[in-house]
Every structure is written in structure tokens, then in C-alpha cells.
Design a protein around this motif. Structure first.
Motif, PDB file in Angstrom:
ATOM      1  N   GLY A  14       0.780  -1.233   0.000  1.00 29.38           N
ATOM      2  CA  GLY A  14       0.000   0.000   0.000  1.00 29.38           C
ATOM      3  C   GLY A  14       0.812   1.283   0.000  1.00 29.38           C
ATOM      4  N   ILE A  15       2.016   1.242  -0.541  1.00 28.64           N
ATOM      5  CA  ILE A  15       2.866   2.429  -0.537  1.00 28.64           C
ATOM      6  C   ILE A  15       2.284   3.526  -1.430  1.00 28.64           C
ATOM      7  CG2 ILE A  15       5.149   3.317  -1.172  1.00 28.64           C
ATOM      8  CD1 ILE A  15       6.273   0.561  -0.371  1.00 28.64           C
ATOM      9  N   VAL A  16       1.766   3.136  -2.585  1.00 23.42           N
ATOM     10  CA  VAL A  16       1.135   4.085  -3.508  1.00 23.42           C
ATOM     11  C   VAL A  16      -0.370   3.872  -3.448  1.00 23.42           C
ATOM     12  CG1 VAL A  16       0.997   4.916  -5.877  1.00 23.42           C
ATOM     13  CG2 VAL A  16       3.161   4.028  -4.999  1.00 23.42           C
ATOM     14  N   SER A  17      -1.104   4.837  -2.917  1.00 16.77           N
ATOM     15  CA  SER A  17      -2.539   4.694  -2.681  1.00 16.77           C
ATOM     16  C   SER A  17      -3.370   5.186  -3.865  1.00 16.77           C
ATOM     17  CB  SER A  17      -2.947   5.480  -1.428  1.00 16.77           C
ATOM     18  OG  SER A  17      -2.800   6.876  -1.673  1.00 16.77           O
ATOM     19  N   ASP A  40     -10.742   1.985  -3.146  1.00 19.45           N
ATOM     20  CA  ASP A  40     -10.291   0.688  -2.658  1.00 19.45           C
ATOM     21  C   ASP A  40      -8.763   0.618  -2.771  1.00 19.45           C
ATOM     22  OD1 ASP A  40     -11.199  -2.272  -2.057  1.00 19.45           O
ATOM     23  OD2 ASP A  40      -9.630  -2.401  -3.576  1.00 19.45           O
ATOM     24  N   PRO A  41      -8.079   0.057  -1.759  1.00 14.43           N
ATOM     25  CA  PRO A  41      -6.614   0.035  -1.789  1.00 14.43           C
ATOM     26  C   PRO A  41      -6.026  -0.862  -2.878  1.00 14.43           C
ATOM     27  CG  PRO A  41      -7.457  -1.207   0.084  1.00 14.43           C
ATOM     28  CD  PRO A  41      -8.625  -0.474  -0.503  1.00 14.43           C
ATOM     29  N   PHE A  42      -6.857  -1.694  -3.502  1.00 17.44           N
ATOM     30  CA  PHE A  42      -6.384  -2.598  -4.555  1.00 17.44           C
ATOM     31  C   PHE A  42      -6.756  -2.129  -5.952  1.00 17.44           C
ATOM     32  CE2 PHE A  42      -7.341  -6.055  -7.500  1.00 17.44           C
ATOM     33  CZ  PHE A  42      -6.128  -6.715  -7.563  1.00 17.44           C
ATOM     34  N   TYR A  43      -7.983  -1.685  -6.154  1.00 14.76           N
ATOM     35  CA  TYR A  43      -8.576  -1.505  -7.485  1.00 14.76           C
ATOM     36  C   TYR A  43      -7.732  -0.643  -8.423  1.00 14.76           C
ATOM     37  CZ  TYR A  43     -12.231  -0.642 -10.965  1.00 14.76           C
ATOM     38  OH  TYR A  43     -12.941  -0.562 -12.141  1.00 14.76           O
ATOM     39  N   ILE A  44      -7.400   0.562  -8.038  1.00 10.89           N
ATOM     40  CA  ILE A  44      -6.608   1.458  -8.877  1.00 10.89           C
ATOM     41  C   ILE A  44      -5.103   1.157  -8.779  1.00 10.89           C
ATOM     42  CG2 ILE A  44      -5.886   3.853  -9.228  1.00 10.89           C
ATOM     43  CD1 ILE A  44      -8.612   3.347 -10.364  1.00 10.89           C
ATOM     44  N   PRO A  45      -4.544   0.992  -7.566  1.00 13.99           N
ATOM     45  CA  PRO A  45      -3.104   0.729  -7.461  1.00 13.99           C
ATOM     46  C   PRO A  45      -2.645  -0.516  -8.208  1.00 13.99           C
ATOM     47  CG  PRO A  45      -3.945   1.439  -5.343  1.00 13.99           C
ATOM     48  CD  PRO A  45      -5.141   1.231  -6.238  1.00 13.99           C
ATOM     49  N   PHE A  46      -3.508  -1.514  -8.327  1.00 17.12           N
ATOM     50  CA  PHE A  46      -3.112  -2.727  -9.033  1.00 17.12           C
ATOM     51  C   PHE A  46      -2.569  -2.416 -10.422  1.00 17.12           C
ATOM     52  CE2 PHE A  46      -4.148  -5.915 -12.224  1.00 17.12           C
ATOM     53  CZ  PHE A  46      -3.421  -6.989 -11.753  1.00 17.12           C
ATOM     54  N   PHE A  47      -3.254  -1.531 -11.146  1.00 18.03           N
ATOM     55  CA  PHE A  47      -2.844  -1.238 -12.518  1.00 18.03           C
ATOM     56  C   PHE A  47      -1.534  -0.447 -12.555  1.00 18.03           C
ATOM     57  CE2 PHE A  47      -7.189  -2.480 -13.018  1.00 18.03           C
ATOM     58  CZ  PHE A  47      -7.158  -3.219 -14.190  1.00 18.03           C
ATOM     59  N   TYR A  48      -1.322   0.381 -11.567  1.00 12.16           N
ATOM     60  CA  TYR A  48      -0.041   1.080 -11.465  1.00 12.16           C
ATOM     61  C   TYR A  48       1.095   0.069 -11.281  1.00 12.16           C
ATOM     62  CZ  TYR A  48       3.826   3.596  -9.316  1.00 12.16           C
ATOM     63  OH  TYR A  48       5.082   4.072  -9.014  1.00 12.16           O
ATOM     64  N   TYR A  49       0.922  -0.871 -10.370  1.00 15.27           N
ATOM     65  CA  TYR A  49       1.966  -1.862 -10.122  1.00 15.27           C
ATOM     66  C   TYR A  49       2.126  -2.827 -11.289  1.00 15.27           C
ATOM     67  CZ  TYR A  49       2.487  -0.237  -5.342  1.00 15.27           C
ATOM     68  OH  TYR A  49       2.748   0.537  -4.240  1.00 15.27           O
ATOM     69  N   LEU A  50       1.022  -3.155 -11.953  1.00 12.89           N
ATOM     70  CA  LEU A  50       1.110  -4.024 -13.127  1.00 12.89           C
ATOM     71  C   LEU A  50       2.043  -3.412 -14.178  1.00 12.89           C
ATOM     72  CD1 LEU A  50       0.104  -6.549 -14.681  1.00 12.89           C
ATOM     73  CD2 LEU A  50      -1.764  -5.119 -15.561  1.00 12.89           C
ATOM     74  N   GLY A  51       1.975  -2.101 -14.333  1.00 13.52           N
ATOM     75  CA  GLY A  51       2.808  -1.408 -15.304  1.00 13.52           C
ATOM     76  C   GLY A  51       4.296  -1.512 -15.032  1.00 13.52           C
ATOM     77  N   LYS A  52       4.657  -1.893 -13.820  1.00 14.32           N
ATOM     78  CA  LYS A  52       6.066  -2.055 -13.469  1.00 14.32           C
ATOM     79  C   LYS A  52       6.623  -3.402 -13.910  1.00 14.32           C
ATOM     80  CE  LYS A  52       7.398  -0.842  -9.367  1.00 14.32           C
ATOM     81  NZ  LYS A  52       7.482  -0.753  -7.887  1.00 14.32           N
ATOM     82  N   TYR A  53       5.712  -4.354 -14.178  1.00 11.41           N
ATOM     83  CA  TYR A  53       6.163  -5.727 -14.398  1.00 11.41           C
ATOM     84  C   TYR A  53       5.930  -6.270 -15.796  1.00 11.41           C
ATOM     85  CZ  TYR A  53       6.921  -5.819  -9.406  1.00 11.41           C
ATOM     86  OH  TYR A  53       7.371  -5.537  -8.139  1.00 11.41           O
TER      87      TYR A  53
END
Length: 202
Positions: A14-17, A40-53
Motif C-alpha cells: 500500500g505504498i502508492v494509494s 479501494d486500496p487494490f482496485y486502482i493501485p493494481f494497474f499502477y503496479y502491473l505497469g512495473k512488471y
């Protein structure tokens, strides 16, 4: 899909909210901005983190809406050269200006947004000109039509490309995703619980 092993761990930290990621975005109104999904702590941040991988070159999103998930993905992923957003035409008013404005915050390269029906001949002029290596499904529709669209996206996907199916908390979405994954015998993974996302690689 070993490069995604760290993804869920990053989201859980949850570092990037959602609040940080959407702070500069435009919403239709304040109630839209305060919706449960967008906070939601998952819904939007998930796509940000997906972009890293993952490192797609051409990115298609079914269900562009306000451009929130695509823009968050593009904030962290810098390999995309072309983005195509699709929004289904309904009786409700839709202005793609908000979504385009949100997208431009994190993306300065080529993009198009189409508002209409997926099977429009005009849409094919956008969709057929690129080979996509990332397809994201955010859209809702009747089962048969959504399955037909989702399978069309999978078949259009480049080898080793990713199909990402959002909102698998909706039973028909999960069923469609599983039918494609098992029907084509593809490894797949799930992320999240309240608003789960399914990913498979072609």
C-alpha cells in the motif's frame, strides 16, 4: 508469468494509494470521486503496479470510461507506443474529454478513443491496424456478447501478450475469463479479493 510474482506483494504494501494516483484526475462529480471502487486500496493501485512488471508496446482497453485504470498503468509503464481506448455507446451521455484529459497526465504518445459498438466497421479501422500485446477488459455487457468480444481480443492478442480481465467479482466476468483460460489451456492467475482481476498470457 514469474515476473508477476512480486505484484500482489507490492499492492498489499500500500505504498502508492488510490488517493495519490488519482489526485490530479478529473471526475464527473464528487460522488464519483468518492466511490468505493476508486478508493479501494487494490482496485486502482493494481494497474499502477502491473505497469512495473510488463512491457507492452500496443495497449487496448475495453471500457475506457474516465481513463483511470489505463492512466495509472501508463504512469509506471513507459514502453507503450500506442493506446486505444474503447467505450460502449449507451443511452447515457458520455463525454470522452474527461478520459482523454486524465490519460494525457501520464501519457504523451499516440492514442485514440472510440465511442460506439465493438463490431462497428468504423472501429475496425482503429483496432485492426495494430498488433496489441496488452488487452484490458473493464467493460460490462450481456454474457454472449461479452464472451464473443473477450474471445476476439484473446485471438487478436500477440503471442506472449497479456489479457487482463477486471471485476471478476461479477460472476459472468469470472466465468468468461475461466472459459477462455481453460478452453485455450493457458496459465492464469488471480489478484485481489473484493475486486479480483484475472491475468493470462497467450
Amino acid at each position: 508469468m514469474t515476473n508477476l510474482d512480486q505484484l500482489e506483494k507490492d499492492v498489499k504494501k500500500g505504498i502508492v494509494s488510490s488517493k495519490i494516483l488519482t489526485s490530479r484526475f478529473k471526475f464527473i462529480d464528487e460522488s464519483n470521486k468518492k466511490s468505493v471502487a476508486y478508493n479501494d486500496p487494490f482496485y486502482i493501485p493494481f494497474f499502477y503496479y502491473l505497469g512495473k512488471y510488463i512491457s507492452p508496446v500496443n495497449f487496448f482497453e475495453l471500457g475506457f470510461d474516465l481513463g483511470l485504470t489505463s492512466s495509472c498503468f501508463l504512469k509506471s509503464c513507459k514502453t507503450v507506443e500506442y493506446f486505444l481506448g474503447f467505450q460502449k455507446k449507451t443511452k447515457d451521455f458520455y463525454n470522452d474529454g474527461l478520459g482523454k484529459s486524465n490519460l494525457r497526465i501520464n501519457y504523451k504518445k499516440n492514442f485514440d478513443v472510440y465511442y460506439g459498438d465493438f463490431f462497428d466497421k468504423d472501429f475496425s479501422t482503429f483496432f485492426d491496424k495494430k498488433n496489441f500485446d496488452l488487452m484490458v477488459i473493464n467493460s460490462q455487457d450481456e454474457y454472449d456478447k461479452l464472451f464473443s468480444i473477450a474471445e476476439s481480443l484473446y485471438l487478436k492478442l500477440k503471442d506472449k501478450g497479456y489479457l487482463v480481465f477486471n471485476n471478476l467479482n461479477i460472476n459472468k466476468n469470472k466465468e468468461i475469463f475461466m472459459n477462455i483460460a481453460t478452453g485455450y489451456k493457458k496459465e492464469h492467475r488471480f489478484f485481489g479479493s473484493k475486486y479480483p482481476v484475472g491475468i493470462l498470457q497467450k
